[in-house]
Motif scaffolding. Structure first.
Motif, PDB file in Angstrom:
ATOM      1  N   PHE A 105       0.842  -1.214   0.000  1.00 30.84           N
ATOM      2  CA  PHE A 105       0.000   0.000   0.000  1.00 30.84           C
ATOM      3  C   PHE A 105       0.869   1.253   0.000  1.00 30.84           C
ATOM      4  CE2 PHE A 105      -2.065   3.415   2.418  1.00 30.84           C
ATOM      5  CZ  PHE A 105      -3.213   3.614   1.667  1.00 30.84           C
ATOM      6  N   LYS A 106       1.886   1.289   0.849  1.00 31.80           N
ATOM      7  CA  LYS A 106       2.756   2.455   0.931  1.00 31.80           C
ATOM      8  C   LYS A 106       3.566   2.644  -0.345  1.00 31.80           C
ATOM      9  CE  LYS A 106       3.175   2.296   5.981  1.00 31.80           C
ATOM     10  NZ  LYS A 106       4.075   2.034   7.139  1.00 31.80           N
ATOM     11  N   ALA A 107       4.015   1.549  -0.945  1.00 29.42           N
ATOM     12  CA  ALA A 107       4.834   1.636  -2.157  1.00 29.42           C
ATOM     13  C   ALA A 107       4.025   2.110  -3.355  1.00 29.42           C
ATOM     14  CB  ALA A 107       5.466   0.281  -2.449  1.00 29.42           C
ATOM     15  N   TYR A 108       2.717   1.746  -3.428  1.00 30.80           N
ATOM     16  CA  TYR A 108       1.886   2.082  -4.593  1.00 30.80           C
ATOM     17  C   TYR A 108       0.765   3.083  -4.247  1.00 30.80           C
ATOM     18  CZ  TYR A 108       4.290  -1.542  -7.153  1.00 30.80           C
ATOM     19  OH  TYR A 108       5.270  -2.296  -7.794  1.00 30.80           O
ATOM     20  N   HIS A 109       0.930   3.768  -3.155  1.00 30.02           N
ATOM     21  CA  HIS A 109      -0.066   4.786  -2.774  1.00 30.02           C
ATOM     22  C   HIS A 109      -0.220   5.821  -3.886  1.00 30.02           C
ATOM     23  CE1 HIS A 109      -1.099   8.732  -0.894  1.00 30.02           C
ATOM     24  NE2 HIS A 109      -2.052   7.978  -0.308  1.00 30.02           N
ATOM     25  N   VAL A 110      -1.479   6.220  -4.172  1.00 25.96           N
ATOM     26  CA  VAL A 110      -1.764   7.214  -5.221  1.00 25.96           C
ATOM     27  C   VAL A 110      -1.926   8.584  -4.570  1.00 25.96           C
ATOM     28  CG1 VAL A 110      -3.369   7.935  -7.025  1.00 25.96           C
ATOM     29  CG2 VAL A 110      -2.818   5.513  -6.714  1.00 25.96           C
ATOM     30  N   GLU A 111      -1.168   9.523  -5.095  1.00 24.82           N
ATOM     31  CA  GLU A 111      -1.188  10.892  -4.550  1.00 24.82           C
ATOM     32  C   GLU A 111      -2.598  11.469  -4.581  1.00 24.82           C
ATOM     33  OE1 GLU A 111       0.986  15.240  -5.315  1.00 24.82           O
ATOM     34  OE2 GLU A 111       1.385  13.533  -6.626  1.00 24.82           O
ATOM     35  N   GLY A 112      -2.944  12.166  -3.496  1.00 28.01           N
ATOM     36  CA  GLY A 112      -4.265  12.798  -3.400  1.00 28.01           C
ATOM     37  C   GLY A 112      -5.276  11.960  -2.642  1.00 28.01           C
ATOM     38  N   THR A 113      -4.888  10.746  -2.255  1.00 26.93           N
ATOM     39  CA  THR A 113      -5.792   9.893  -1.482  1.00 26.93           C
ATOM     40  C   THR A 113      -5.264   9.731  -0.062  1.00 26.93           C
ATOM     41  OG1 THR A 113      -4.663   7.848  -2.120  1.00 26.93           O
ATOM     42  CG2 THR A 113      -6.445   8.638  -3.570  1.00 26.93           C
ATOM     43  N   SER A 114      -6.085   9.166   0.806  1.00 28.74           N
ATOM     44  CA  SER A 114      -5.709   8.984   2.205  1.00 28.74           C
ATOM     45  C   SER A 114      -4.569   7.973   2.351  1.00 28.74           C
ATOM     46  CB  SER A 114      -6.934   8.490   2.987  1.00 28.74           C
ATOM     47  OG  SER A 114      -6.574   8.140   4.302  1.00 28.74           O
ATOM     48  N   TRP A 115      -3.818   8.091   3.461  1.00 30.34           N
ATOM     49  CA  TRP A 115      -2.758   7.137   3.772  1.00 30.34           C
ATOM     50  C   TRP A 115      -3.276   6.001   4.686  1.00 30.34           C
ATOM     51  CZ3 TRP A 115       2.014   6.623   1.759  1.00 30.34           C
ATOM     52  CH2 TRP A 115       2.499   7.697   0.970  1.00 30.34           C
ATOM     53  N   ASP A 116      -4.565   5.977   4.874  1.00 28.63           N
ATOM     54  CA  ASP A 116      -5.178   4.909   5.668  1.00 28.63           C
ATOM     55  C   ASP A 116      -5.540   3.744   4.732  1.00 28.63           C
ATOM     56  OD1 ASP A 116      -6.561   3.269   7.363  1.00 28.63           O
ATOM     57  OD2 ASP A 116      -8.198   4.695   7.771  1.00 28.63           O
ATOM     58  N   PRO A 117      -4.950   2.549   4.915  1.00 27.09           N
ATOM     59  CA  PRO A 117      -5.244   1.420   4.019  1.00 27.09           C
ATOM     60  C   PRO A 117      -6.690   0.936   4.107  1.00 27.09           C
ATOM     61  CG  PRO A 117      -3.940   0.671   5.872  1.00 27.09           C
ATOM     62  CD  PRO A 117      -3.981   2.163   5.935  1.00 27.09           C
ATOM     63  N   TYR A 118      -7.395   1.293   5.178  1.00 25.35           N
ATOM     64  CA  TYR A 118      -8.804   0.923   5.282  1.00 25.35           C
ATOM     65  C   TYR A 118      -9.723   1.899   4.540  1.00 25.35           C
ATOM     66  CZ  TYR A 118      -7.618  -2.528   8.871  1.00 25.35           C
ATOM     67  OH  TYR A 118      -7.098  -3.622   9.556  1.00 25.35           O
ATOM     68  N   ASP A 119      -9.204   3.062   4.114  1.00 20.22           N
ATOM     69  CA  ASP A 119     -10.032   4.008   3.340  1.00 20.22           C
ATOM     70  C   ASP A 119     -10.379   3.347   2.011  1.00 20.22           C
ATOM     71  OD1 ASP A 119     -10.864   7.062   2.906  1.00 20.22           O
ATOM     72  OD2 ASP A 119      -9.886   6.363   1.058  1.00 20.22           O
ATOM     73  N   PRO A 120     -11.656   3.269   1.629  1.00 19.95           N
ATOM     74  CA  PRO A 120     -12.052   2.536   0.426  1.00 19.95           C
ATOM     75  C   PRO A 120     -11.369   3.017  -0.847  1.00 19.95           C
ATOM     76  CG  PRO A 120     -13.962   3.025   1.763  1.00 19.95           C
ATOM     77  CD  PRO A 120     -12.809   3.789   2.353  1.00 19.95           C
ATOM     78  N   VAL A 121     -11.365   4.320  -1.076  1.00 24.21           N
ATOM     79  CA  VAL A 121     -10.795   4.865  -2.320  1.00 24.21           C
ATOM     80  C   VAL A 121      -9.284   4.698  -2.318  1.00 24.21           C
ATOM     81  CG1 VAL A 121     -10.481   6.961  -3.711  1.00 24.21           C
ATOM     82  CG2 VAL A 121     -12.697   6.487  -2.640  1.00 24.21           C
ATOM     83  N   ALA A 122      -8.626   4.972  -1.183  1.00 24.08           N
ATOM     84  CA  ALA A 122      -7.179   4.818  -1.110  1.00 24.08           C
ATOM     85  C   ALA A 122      -6.784   3.361  -1.328  1.00 24.08           C
ATOM     86  CB  ALA A 122      -6.678   5.311   0.244  1.00 24.08           C
ATOM     87  N   ASN A 123      -7.572   2.411  -0.779  1.00 22.68           N
ATOM     88  CA  ASN A 123      -7.283   0.985  -0.926  1.00 22.68           C
ATOM     89  C   ASN A 123      -7.434   0.536  -2.375  1.00 22.68           C
ATOM     90  OD1 ASN A 123      -8.253  -2.039  -0.898  1.00 22.68           O
ATOM     91  ND2 ASN A 123      -7.260  -1.719   1.119  1.00 22.68           N
ATOM     92  N   ILE A 124      -8.524   0.952  -3.019  1.00 19.67           N
ATOM     93  CA  ILE A 124      -8.759   0.554  -4.412  1.00 19.67           C
ATOM     94  C   ILE A 124      -7.686   1.112  -5.330  1.00 19.67           C
ATOM     95  CG2 ILE A 124     -10.317   0.827  -6.390  1.00 19.67           C
ATOM     96  CD1 ILE A 124     -12.652   0.740  -4.414  1.00 19.67           C
ATOM     97  N   THR A 125      -7.368   2.412  -5.229  1.00 19.40           N
ATOM     98  CA  THR A 125      -6.407   3.036  -6.154  1.00 19.40           C
ATOM     99  C   THR A 125      -5.000   2.456  -5.969  1.00 19.40           C
ATOM    100  OG1 THR A 125      -6.146   4.873  -4.569  1.00 19.40           O
ATOM    101  CG2 THR A 125      -7.710   5.196  -6.384  1.00 19.40           C
ATOM    102  N   ALA A 126      -4.578   2.230  -4.720  1.00 19.48           N
ATOM    103  CA  ALA A 126      -3.246   1.648  -4.494  1.00 19.48           C
ATOM    104  C   ALA A 126      -3.183   0.226  -5.054  1.00 19.48           C
ATOM    105  CB  ALA A 126      -2.914   1.655  -3.019  1.00 19.48           C
TER     106      ALA A 126
END
Length: 240
Positions: free
Chosen positions: A200-221
């Motif tokens: 998750f941290k390696a493929y995190h998408v800029e502009g989204t939350s850093w919480d892996p449980y956040d739905p949008v942040a989880n899907i985009t990463a």
């Protein structure tokens, strides 16, 4: 012999001639008395003609004096009138100059002041982009994630995302795997697409939350990782 002359006018030429006649007559009488001694005791009687004084002679000097006095008085009157006229003209000129000055002052005071040039309006701040509203459910999370992925040129489709979400978590954003090898290693899989923290941290998408449980942040990463490893989330059909 004494002759009484009335009046105060000076002797004219006629008067002088009369006096000369009297003198001659007296001289003749004296001669007669000397020639006839027998008649010496008698007082000769000589008729003296009185000098005639006319009102013209008596009033000539008075008339000339009056004319001189009138001329002097008229000169004084004319001088006084001229002074009055000069004074009036000077006053009128001064009054006009003062009125002109006051009019000029009032005109200058009423001169409108030119307004200062208007300052150019500051450029309007760019309007904040209107944030698109998404439903707070699986459909809304997938659609919001697809808009973000598209802006980052990361391939994915609605069907590919939903298929993998249902297999991995059945649509539960709080899902966690605490029994597989990742869990045994201390990095359990989390969220809709069951991604571990390091990935998750390696493929995190800029502009989204850093919480892996956040739905949008989880899907985009997860989609970013799948695109890197498999070309797209659409190509993932099992554990990845």
């Amino acid at each position: 012999m004494r002759s009484t002359i009335t009046g105060t006018a000076r002797l004219t030429k006629a008067h002088k001639l009369s006096a000369a006649g009297i003198t001659v007559a007296m001289g003749a009488a004296a001669v007669a008395m000397a020639v006839t001694p027998g008649q010496a005791a008698e007082t000769p009687s000589i008729a003296v003609k009185p000098v005639a004084w006319t009102t013209t002679d008596l009033g000539a000097h008075h008339h000339i004096g009056n004319q001189s006095d009138k001329a002097a008085q008229q000169a004084k009157t004319d001088a006084a009138d001229a002074k009055k006229k000069a004074d009036a003209a000077a006053k009128a000129k001064a009054d006009k100059a003062r009125a002109d000055k006051q009019a000029a002052s009032r005109s200058e005071a009423r001169t409108p002041v030119k307004p200062a040039p208007a300052k150019p309006a500051a450029p309007a701040a760019p309007a904040a982009p209107v944030k698109k509203a998404y439903a707070d459910n699986l459909d809304g999370w997938i659609k919001e994630s697809l808009d973000i992925l598209k802006s980052k040129n990361i391939p994915a489709s609605y069907e590919g995302i939903k298929r993998n979400v249902m297999r991995e978590s059945t649509g539960n954003p709080r899902a966690i795997n605490d029994w597989d090898i990742n869990a045994a290693n201390g990095v359990p899989s989390k969220g809709l697409l069951q991604i571990i923290d390091p990935t998750f941290k390696a493929y995190h998408v800029e502009g989204t939350s850093w919480d892996p449980y956040d739905p949008v942040a989880n899907i985009t990463a997860s989609c970013n990782y799948a695109a890197d490893k498999y070309g797209s989330m659409d190509n993932v059909n099992s554990a990845y």
